[in-house]
Design a protein around this motif. Structure first.
Motif, PDB file in Angstrom:
ATOM      1  N   VAL A  24      -3.462  -4.058  -8.806  1.00 58.00           N
ATOM      2  CA  VAL A  24      -3.551  -5.193  -7.896  1.00 58.00           C
ATOM      3  C   VAL A  24      -2.164  -5.788  -7.674  1.00 58.00           C
ATOM      4  O   VAL A  24      -1.405  -6.026  -8.615  1.00 58.00           O
ATOM      5  N   ALA A  25      -1.845  -6.000  -6.420  1.00 56.51           N
ATOM      6  CA  ALA A  25      -0.612  -6.681  -6.046  1.00 56.51           C
ATOM      7  C   ALA A  25      -0.988  -7.971  -5.327  1.00 56.51           C
ATOM      8  O   ALA A  25      -2.098  -8.123  -4.810  1.00 56.51           O
ATOM      9  N   VAL A  26      -0.058  -8.896  -5.297  1.00 52.46           N
ATOM     10  CA  VAL A  26      -0.252 -10.149  -4.577  1.00 52.46           C
ATOM     11  C   VAL A  26       0.897 -10.334  -3.608  1.00 52.46           C
ATOM     12  O   VAL A  26       2.074 -10.153  -3.970  1.00 52.46           O
ATOM     13  N   VAL A  27       0.564 -10.687  -2.385  1.00 52.06           N
ATOM     14  CA  VAL A  27       1.581 -11.079  -1.418  1.00 52.06           C
ATOM     15  C   VAL A  27       1.476 -12.585  -1.264  1.00 52.06           C
ATOM     16  O   VAL A  27       0.433 -13.120  -0.867  1.00 52.06           O
ATOM     17  N   ASN A  46      10.132 -18.551   7.004  1.00 48.00           N
ATOM     18  CA  ASN A  46       8.888 -17.796   6.908  1.00 48.00           C
ATOM     19  C   ASN A  46       9.137 -16.645   5.952  1.00 48.00           C
ATOM     20  O   ASN A  46       9.773 -15.659   6.300  1.00 48.00           O
ATOM     21  N   VAL A  47       8.666 -16.783   4.721  1.00 48.53           N
ATOM     22  CA  VAL A  47       9.026 -15.819   3.689  1.00 48.53           C
ATOM     23  C   VAL A  47       7.799 -15.398   2.901  1.00 48.53           C
ATOM     24  O   VAL A  47       6.933 -16.217   2.589  1.00 48.53           O
ATOM     25  N   SER A  48       7.726 -14.103   2.608  1.00 54.24           N
ATOM     26  CA  SER A  48       6.668 -13.575   1.757  1.00 54.24           C
ATOM     27  C   SER A  48       7.292 -12.748   0.647  1.00 54.24           C
ATOM     28  O   SER A  48       8.338 -12.115   0.831  1.00 54.24           O
ATOM     29  N   VAL A  49       6.643 -12.774  -0.513  1.00 50.15           N
ATOM     30  CA  VAL A  49       7.112 -12.036  -1.679  1.00 50.15           C
ATOM     31  C   VAL A  49       5.963 -11.169  -2.195  1.00 50.15           C
ATOM     32  O   VAL A  49       4.852 -11.658  -2.398  1.00 50.15           O
ATOM     33  N   LEU A  50       6.250  -9.898  -2.406  1.00 53.03           N
ATOM     34  CA  LEU A  50       5.286  -8.980  -3.009  1.00 53.03           C
ATOM     35  C   LEU A  50       5.458  -9.017  -4.518  1.00 53.03           C
ATOM     36  O   LEU A  50       6.562  -8.821  -5.044  1.00 53.03           O
ATOM     37  N   LEU A  51       4.362  -9.265  -5.231  1.00 51.98           N
ATOM     38  CA  LEU A  51       4.391  -9.395  -6.680  1.00 51.98           C
ATOM     39  C   LEU A  51       3.397  -8.422  -7.304  1.00 51.98           C
ATOM     40  O   LEU A  51       2.290  -8.246  -6.796  1.00 51.98           O
ATOM     41  N   ARG A  52       3.819  -7.822  -8.419  1.00 43.62           N
ATOM     42  CA  ARG A  52       2.934  -6.927  -9.172  1.00 43.62           C
ATOM     43  C   ARG A  52       2.894  -7.370 -10.637  1.00 43.62           C
ATOM     44  O   ARG A  52       3.303  -6.615 -11.542  1.00 43.62           O
ATOM     45  N   PRO A  53       2.421  -8.568 -10.912  1.00 45.14           N
ATOM     46  CA  PRO A  53       2.398  -9.042 -12.292  1.00 45.14           C
ATOM     47  C   PRO A  53       1.298  -8.348 -13.094  1.00 45.14           C
ATOM     48  O   PRO A  53       0.187  -8.160 -12.616  1.00 45.14           O
ATOM     49  N   ARG A  54       1.623  -7.998 -14.329  1.00 48.45           N
ATOM     50  CA  ARG A  54       0.633  -7.360 -15.207  1.00 48.45           C
ATOM     51  C   ARG A  54      -0.082  -8.463 -15.989  1.00 48.45           C
ATOM     52  O   ARG A  54       0.213  -8.703 -17.166  1.00 48.45           O
ATOM     53  N   VAL A  55      -0.986  -9.124 -15.295  1.00 54.14           N
ATOM     54  CA  VAL A  55      -1.773 -10.201 -15.887  1.00 54.14           C
ATOM     55  C   VAL A  55      -3.232  -9.980 -15.518  1.00 54.14           C
ATOM     56  O   VAL A  55      -3.552  -9.157 -14.660  1.00 54.14           O
ATOM     57  N   ASP A  56      -4.103 -10.726 -16.155  1.00 50.87           N
ATOM     58  CA  ASP A  56      -5.525 -10.673 -15.821  1.00 50.87           C
ATOM     59  C   ASP A  56      -5.695 -11.062 -14.354  1.00 50.87           C
ATOM     60  O   ASP A  56      -5.209 -12.119 -13.926  1.00 50.87           O
ATOM     61  N   ALA A  82       0.823  -1.212   0.000  1.00 50.82           N
ATOM     62  CA  ALA A  82       0.000   0.000   0.000  1.00 50.82           C
ATOM     63  C   ALA A  82       0.856   1.261   0.000  1.00 50.82           C
ATOM     64  O   ALA A  82       0.403   2.330  -0.432  1.00 50.82           O
ATOM     65  N   SER A  83       2.095   1.138   0.487  1.00 55.63           N
ATOM     66  CA  SER A  83       3.007   2.288   0.530  1.00 55.63           C
ATOM     67  C   SER A  83       3.889   2.365  -0.708  1.00 55.63           C
ATOM     68  O   SER A  83       4.812   3.181  -0.764  1.00 55.63           O
ATOM     69  N   GLY A  84       3.632   1.475  -1.688  1.00 53.92           N
ATOM     70  CA  GLY A  84       4.364   1.557  -2.947  1.00 53.92           C
ATOM     71  C   GLY A  84       5.598   0.696  -3.049  1.00 53.92           C
ATOM     72  O   GLY A  84       6.453   0.940  -3.910  1.00 53.92           O
ATOM     73  N   ALA A  85       5.743  -0.313  -2.188  1.00 62.34           N
ATOM     74  CA  ALA A  85       6.910  -1.198  -2.265  1.00 62.34           C
ATOM     75  C   ALA A  85       6.992  -1.841  -3.647  1.00 62.34           C
ATOM     76  O   ALA A  85       5.984  -2.094  -4.307  1.00 62.34           O
ATOM     77  N   ALA A  86       8.212  -2.108  -4.071  1.00 61.74           N
ATOM     78  CA  ALA A  86       8.463  -2.553  -5.441  1.00 61.74           C
ATOM     79  C   ALA A  86       8.039  -4.003  -5.671  1.00 61.74           C
ATOM     80  O   ALA A  86       7.985  -4.823  -4.748  1.00 61.74           O
ATOM     81  N   ASP A  87       7.761  -4.284  -6.936  1.00 63.88           N
ATOM     82  CA  ASP A  87       7.541  -5.649  -7.387  1.00 63.88           C
ATOM     83  C   ASP A  87       8.729  -6.517  -6.960  1.00 63.88           C
ATOM     84  O   ASP A  87       9.878  -6.107  -7.081  1.00 63.88           O
ATOM     85  N   ARG A  88       8.446  -7.703  -6.476  1.00 62.07           N
ATOM     86  CA  ARG A  88       9.453  -8.674  -6.033  1.00 62.07           C
ATOM     87  C   ARG A  88      10.254  -8.170  -4.827  1.00 62.07           C
ATOM     88  O   ARG A  88      11.475  -8.290  -4.775  1.00 62.07           O
ATOM     89  N   THR A  89       9.536  -7.633  -3.863  1.00 61.10           N
ATOM     90  CA  THR A  89      10.106  -7.331  -2.554  1.00 61.10           C
ATOM     91  C   THR A  89       9.920  -8.555  -1.661  1.00 61.10           C
ATOM     92  O   THR A  89       8.846  -9.146  -1.633  1.00 61.10           O
ATOM     93  N   VAL A  90      10.961  -8.923  -0.935  1.00 61.15           N
ATOM     94  CA  VAL A  90      10.952 -10.131  -0.106  1.00 61.15           C
ATOM     95  C   VAL A  90      11.097  -9.759   1.360  1.00 61.15           C
ATOM     96  O   VAL A  90      11.918  -8.901   1.721  1.00 61.15           O
ATOM     97  N   LEU A  91      10.312 -10.428   2.197  1.00 58.44           N
ATOM     98  CA  LEU A  91      10.449 -10.285   3.647  1.00 58.44           C
ATOM     99  C   LEU A  91      10.538 -11.674   4.274  1.00 58.44           C
ATOM    100  O   LEU A  91       9.700 -12.537   4.000  1.00 58.44           O
ATOM    101  N   ILE A  92      11.556 -11.861   5.119  1.00 56.36           N
ATOM    102  CA  ILE A  92      11.748 -13.126   5.827  1.00 56.36           C
ATOM    103  C   ILE A  92      11.762 -12.841   7.316  1.00 56.36           C
ATOM    104  O   ILE A  92      12.380 -11.861   7.764  1.00 56.36           O
ATOM    105  N   ALA A  93      11.096 -13.666   8.106  1.00 60.98           N
ATOM    106  CA  ALA A  93      11.080 -13.518   9.558  1.00 60.98           C
ATOM    107  C   ALA A  93      11.684 -14.752  10.214  1.00 60.98           C
ATOM    108  O   ALA A  93      11.358 -15.881   9.839  1.00 60.98           O
ATOM    109  N   GLU A  94      12.564 -14.528  11.195  1.00 64.78           N
ATOM    110  CA  GLU A  94      13.113 -15.644  11.963  1.00 64.78           C
ATOM    111  C   GLU A  94      12.041 -16.310  12.823  1.00 64.78           C
ATOM    112  O   GLU A  94      12.051 -17.516  13.019  1.00 64.78           O
ATOM    113  N   GLU A  95      11.129 -15.491  13.329  1.00 66.90           N
ATOM    114  CA  GLU A  95      10.036 -16.005  14.164  1.00 66.90           C
ATOM    115  C   GLU A  95       8.745 -15.347  13.710  1.00 66.90           C
ATOM    116  O   GLU A  95       8.694 -14.128  13.520  1.00 66.90           O
ATOM    117  N   GLN A  96       7.704 -16.142  13.562  1.00 71.07           N
ATOM    118  CA  GLN A  96       6.389 -15.631  13.152  1.00 71.07           C
ATOM    119  C   GLN A  96       5.367 -16.058  14.194  1.00 71.07           C
ATOM    120  O   GLN A  96       5.234 -17.246  14.466  1.00 71.07           O
TER     121      GLN A  96
END
Length: 269
Positions: free
Chosen positions: A140-143, A72-82, A38-52
């Motif tokens: 639309v972005a996907v996490v 524990n890893v999440s990736v922000l994706l902004r694919p230009r697809v349907d 929501a704050s404009g982070a880039a396509d393919r930004t990765v966040l990993i947490a040692e503890e979740q």
């Protein structure tokens, strides 16, 4: 602790990702990246947490991982697809996860439709995948989050989804370096997601649908699909279609595609 600098060197500086951070503890990497989107982070930004501490799986199930045990890893994706094909991303991630485990550890891996990694002869659950779409000013972005039980011992394992027994890579006899595993997994996912994105979200054109079906232990099983409330579907899972739906043959011979539901493996058909 995972070394963020070494990970960035392999995955950002000379790799396919835009940014990567490692935090010691968080509630949910997916929640954190959704806020970043929501704050404009880039396509393919990765966040990993040692503890979740309050991660989420499908059906709003908890996914908690003690410090230093899991990936524990999440990736922000902004694919230009349907937007209609964004629901296929967990299948893309599933192929990357199963193939990385097979290549890096030699542990027998399989996928339970749509998003669980199963390990060993008893097919115990070791990982889950959750994709969440979020709309913003940039579209639309996907996490996409992946939670993998790596170094968990038996007493640290969470209860598997839907009563599935849980396991970890170490419990299955694998000696795993979490950092090396994270690099292999994220490189594989980037390769497959890039092919999927280039094909406009078409799993068949990329060959990923065939690869997913080869790993999918649900195919060929007698299953019960819990569709919500008291509604259930019984039959034999015979395949996964191009839309990522599980195709179930019922007792009358009819084929029913299922786009969402909790699948219980009953026995090999």
């Amino acid at each position: 602790m995972l070394d963020a600098g070494r990970l960035r060197a392999k995955l950002v500086d000379s790799g396919p990702y835009a940014a990567l951070d490692v935090v010691e503890v968080t509630g949910s990497t997916n929640t954190d990246l959704t806020a970043a989107a929501a704050s404009g982070a880039a396509d393919r930004t990765v966040l990993i947490a040692e503890e979740q501490r309050s991660g989420r799986g499908r059906m709003q199930r908890d996914w908690v991982s003690p410090r230093g045990c899991g990936l524990n890893v999440s990736v922000l994706l902004r694919p230009r697809v349907d937007p209609a094909v964004l629901a296929l991303l967990p299948l893309v991630a599933g192929v990357a996860l199963a193939e990385t485990v097979d290549r890096a550890t030699g542990v027998r891996a399989a996928l339970k439709w749509p998003n669980d990694l199963l390990l060993g002869e008893e097919q115990r659950k070791a990982a889950g995948i959750l994709a969440e779409a979020t709309a913003g000013p940039d579209g639309v972005a996907v996490v996409l989050g992946m939670g993998v039980n790596v170094h968990h011992r038996a007493e640290q394992l969470p209860t598997g989804a839907g009563g599935l027994p849980a396991t970890s890579l170490v419990e299955e006899g694998a000696d795993v370096d979490r950092e090396a595993f994270a690099v292999e997994l994220l490189l594989a996912f980037a390769e497959f997601e890039d092919a999927w994105r280039s094909a406009g979200g078409d799993l068949e054109r990329t060959g990923l649908l065939d690869r997913y079906q080869r790993w999918c232990a649900t195919i060929g099983q007698a299953v019960r699909v819990e569709l919500g409330g008291d509604e259930q579907l019984h039959g034999t899972a015979v395949g996964v279609d191009a839309g990522g739906r599980l195709v179930v043959r019922t007792s009358d011979g009819g084929l029913t595609p299922v786009s969402a539901g909790d699948v219980v493996h009953l026995r090999r058909a």
